[in-house]
Design an enzyme around this catalytic site. Sequence first.
Site, PDB file in Angstrom:
ATOM      1  N   ARG A  90      -2.113 -45.264  54.503  1.00 41.95           N
ATOM      2  CA  ARG A  90      -1.561 -46.749  54.405  1.00 41.95           C
ATOM      3  C   ARG A  90      -0.441 -46.824  55.266  1.00 41.95           C
ATOM      4  O   ARG A  90      -0.235 -47.569  56.124  1.00 41.95           O
ATOM      5  CB  ARG A  90      -1.221 -47.064  52.905  1.00 41.95           C
ATOM      6  CG  ARG A  90      -2.593 -47.335  52.046  1.00 41.95           C
ATOM      7  CD  ARG A  90      -1.978 -47.093  50.716  1.00 41.95           C
ATOM      8  NE  ARG A  90      -1.887 -45.888  50.350  1.00 41.95           N
ATOM      9  CZ  ARG A  90      -1.561 -45.335  49.129  1.00 41.95           C
ATOM     10  NH1 ARG A  90      -1.875 -46.159  47.983  1.00 41.95           N
ATOM     11  NH2 ARG A  90      -1.604 -44.088  48.712  1.00 41.95           N
ATOM     12  N   SER A 128      -3.074 -47.614  43.472  1.00 43.98           N
ATOM     13  CA  SER A 128      -3.456 -47.814  42.183  1.00 43.98           C
ATOM     14  C   SER A 128      -2.401 -47.926  41.001  1.00 43.98           C
ATOM     15  O   SER A 128      -2.282 -48.678  39.984  1.00 43.98           O
ATOM     16  CB  SER A 128      -4.101 -46.389  41.617  1.00 43.98           C
ATOM     17  OG  SER A 128      -5.414 -46.440  42.385  1.00 43.98           O
TER      18      SER A 128
HETATM   19  P1  ADP Z   1      -5.186 -39.312  45.482  1.00 41.74           P
HETATM   20  O1  ADP Z   1      -4.272 -39.092  43.862  1.00 41.74           O
HETATM   21  O2  ADP Z   1      -5.813 -38.405  45.844  1.00 41.74           O
HETATM   22  O3  ADP Z   1      -3.905 -39.766  46.493  1.00 41.74           O
HETATM   23  P2  ADP Z   1      -5.756 -42.079  45.286  1.00 41.74           P
HETATM   24  O4  ADP Z   1      -6.833 -42.562  44.204  1.00 41.74           O
HETATM   25  O5  ADP Z   1      -4.558 -42.756  44.929  1.00 41.74           O
HETATM   26  O6  ADP Z   1      -5.904 -40.454  45.014  1.00 41.74           O
HETATM   27  O7  ADP Z   1      -6.337 -42.315  46.684  1.00 41.74           O
HETATM   28  C1  ADP Z   1      -7.309 -41.790  47.447  1.00 41.74           C
HETATM   29  C2  ADP Z   1      -7.342 -41.791  48.837  1.00 41.74           C
HETATM   30  O8  ADP Z   1      -7.180 -43.274  49.168  1.00 41.74           O
HETATM   31  C3  ADP Z   1      -6.120 -41.290  49.332  1.00 41.74           C
HETATM   32  O9  ADP Z   1      -6.432 -40.884  50.782  1.00 41.74           O
HETATM   33  C4  ADP Z   1      -5.135 -42.466  49.568  1.00 41.74           C
HETATM   34  O10 ADP Z   1      -4.290 -42.671  50.846  1.00 41.74           O
HETATM   35  C5  ADP Z   1      -6.174 -43.497  50.045  1.00 41.74           C
HETATM   36  N1  ADP Z   1      -5.916 -44.950  49.513  1.00 41.74           N
HETATM   37  C6  ADP Z   1      -5.385 -45.341  48.345  1.00 41.74           C
HETATM   38  N2  ADP Z   1      -5.073 -46.581  48.493  1.00 41.74           N
HETATM   39  C7  ADP Z   1      -5.363 -47.099  49.606  1.00 41.74           C
HETATM   40  C8  ADP Z   1      -5.288 -48.482  50.145  1.00 41.74           C
HETATM   41  N3  ADP Z   1      -4.902 -49.534  49.776  1.00 41.74           N
HETATM   42  N4  ADP Z   1      -5.925 -48.653  51.545  1.00 41.74           N
HETATM   43  C9  ADP Z   1      -6.462 -47.271  52.277  1.00 41.74           C
HETATM   44  N5  ADP Z   1      -6.389 -46.116  51.610  1.00 41.74           N
HETATM   45  C10 ADP Z   1      -6.070 -46.164  50.295  1.00 41.74           C
END
Ligand code: ADP
Length: 165
Positions: A90, A128
């Site tokens: 991001r 999230s």
């Molecule tokens: P984690 O705990 O593994 O970071 P997340 O569910 O928060 O799990 O995120 C999973 C992946 O998705 C990570 O690579 C994160 O950077 C990406 N991600 C989360 N939100 C976004 C978004 N708004 N746009 C693009 N990628 C995202």
Amino acid sequence: MSNAVYPGSFDPVTYGHIDVIKRASHLFDTLTVSILNNGAKTPLFSVDERVNMLLDVCRDIPNVKVDSFSGLTAKYVQENHFDVIIRGLRAVTDFEYELQMAQTNRKLAPEADTVFLTTSLEYAYLSSTTVKEVACYGGDISKFVPKSIEEMIHQKYELRSKNGK
Ligand code: ADP
């Protein structure tokens, strides 16, 4: 055949994740979106709930599967013969951690490469955690998650407030 895996917490899945899933599904033959059952985090949704959420939002994307795992990502990648690990980027703030993870996974599972998809600008702010914070105080999350997920989040917070949590 290129088999990619997109691991993450997805607690809950947001439009930002869905954007990455759709774009990655065009790049690889199969894409498995996999929920990491991480003991270090206390999730809002159980693994089963998150699997169901992902199945719901991915149901129209033909080459996408949904799975879950616990333990090391590198081990899961090797056991399932994935050759690509997808992560979303991001902002610069994601970069340092993601780079470290990618390099560690490359040492542990050299047969797989990490591919980063940069977020679409409209979702660059979205996480999230933000969704949970806004929902927790009764805010409008309809721009962050699909309707079915929005309902599950509101139900969860209603249940928690009924149970006094
Ligand atoms: P984690 O705990 O593994 O970071 P997340 O569910 O928060 O799990 O995120 C999973 C992946 O998705 C990570 O690579 C994160 O950077 C990406 N991600 C989360 N939100 C976004 C978004 N708004 N746009 C693009 N990628 C995202």
